[in-house]
Write a protein that holds these residues in place. Structure first.
Motif, PDB file in Angstrom:
ATOM      1  N   LEU A  82      29.198  26.653  35.485  1.00 32.49           N
ATOM      2  CA  LEU A  82      29.038  26.164  36.857  1.00 32.49           C
ATOM      3  C   LEU A  82      28.093  24.970  36.914  1.00 32.49           C
ATOM      4  O   LEU A  82      28.346  23.998  37.640  1.00 32.49           O
ATOM      5  CB  LEU A  82      28.547  27.288  37.764  1.00 32.49           C
ATOM      6  N   GLN A  83      27.011  25.004  36.150  1.00 32.44           N
ATOM      7  CA  GLN A  83      26.092  23.870  36.113  1.00 32.44           C
ATOM      8  C   GLN A  83      26.765  22.632  35.551  1.00 32.44           C
ATOM      9  O   GLN A  83      26.573  21.528  36.065  1.00 32.44           O
ATOM     10  CB  GLN A  83      24.844  24.221  35.296  1.00 32.44           C
ATOM     11  N   ARG A  84      27.565  22.787  34.538  1.00 33.90           N
ATOM     12  CA  ARG A  84      28.282  21.638  33.960  1.00 33.90           C
ATOM     13  C   ARG A  84      29.316  21.085  34.918  1.00 33.90           C
ATOM     14  O   ARG A  84      29.681  19.916  34.829  1.00 33.90           O
ATOM     15  CB  ARG A  84      28.934  22.041  32.641  1.00 33.90           C
ATOM     16  N   LEU A  85      29.776  21.917  35.852  1.00 27.94           N
ATOM     17  CA  LEU A  85      30.718  21.456  36.871  1.00 27.94           C
ATOM     18  C   LEU A  85      30.005  20.814  38.062  1.00 27.94           C
ATOM     19  O   LEU A  85      30.648  20.401  39.013  1.00 27.94           O
ATOM     20  CB  LEU A  85      31.593  22.618  37.343  1.00 27.94           C
ATOM     21  N   GLY A  86      28.673  20.761  38.004  1.00 29.06           N
ATOM     22  CA  GLY A  86      27.916  20.085  39.043  1.00 29.06           C
ATOM     23  C   GLY A  86      27.328  20.975  40.114  1.00 29.06           C
ATOM     24  O   GLY A  86      26.806  20.484  41.114  1.00 29.06           O
ATOM     25  N   ILE A  87      27.399  22.271  39.943  1.00 26.62           N
ATOM     26  CA  ILE A  87      26.828  23.199  40.915  1.00 26.62           C
ATOM     27  C   ILE A  87      25.420  23.551  40.426  1.00 26.62           C
ATOM     28  O   ILE A  87      25.255  24.198  39.407  1.00 26.62           O
ATOM     29  CB  ILE A  87      27.699  24.464  41.062  1.00 26.62           C
TER      30      ILE A  87
END
Length: 68
Positions: A43-48
């Motif tokens: 999720l962090q790598r997806l920008g969240i």
């Protein structure tokens, strides 16, 4: 009874392998944590980036503190 180092044979492995009761207990307790960390990383790598710590007590705290 001090049986954490006692072994059993895991017949679901191929070939069947000996495992300890203590190791198995630790595996069960930590298994979902690893998946939760993986999901947070994705999720962090997806920008969240507004993610809370992934444990139930943090979720409960956030729910109750936002409701006040």
């Amino acid at each position: 009874e001090q049986r954490l180092d006692d072994c059993y044979i895991d017949v679901l492995d191929n070939p069947p392998t000996p495992k300890t009761f203590g190791g198995t207990l630790l595996h069960v307790l930590t298994h979902t944590t690893v998946h939760r960390w993986e999901a947070q990383h994705i999720l962090q790598r997806l920008g969240i980036h507004d993610l809370i710590e992934g444990d139930a007590l943090s979720w409960e705290w956030r729910l109750h503190n936002h409701a006040l």
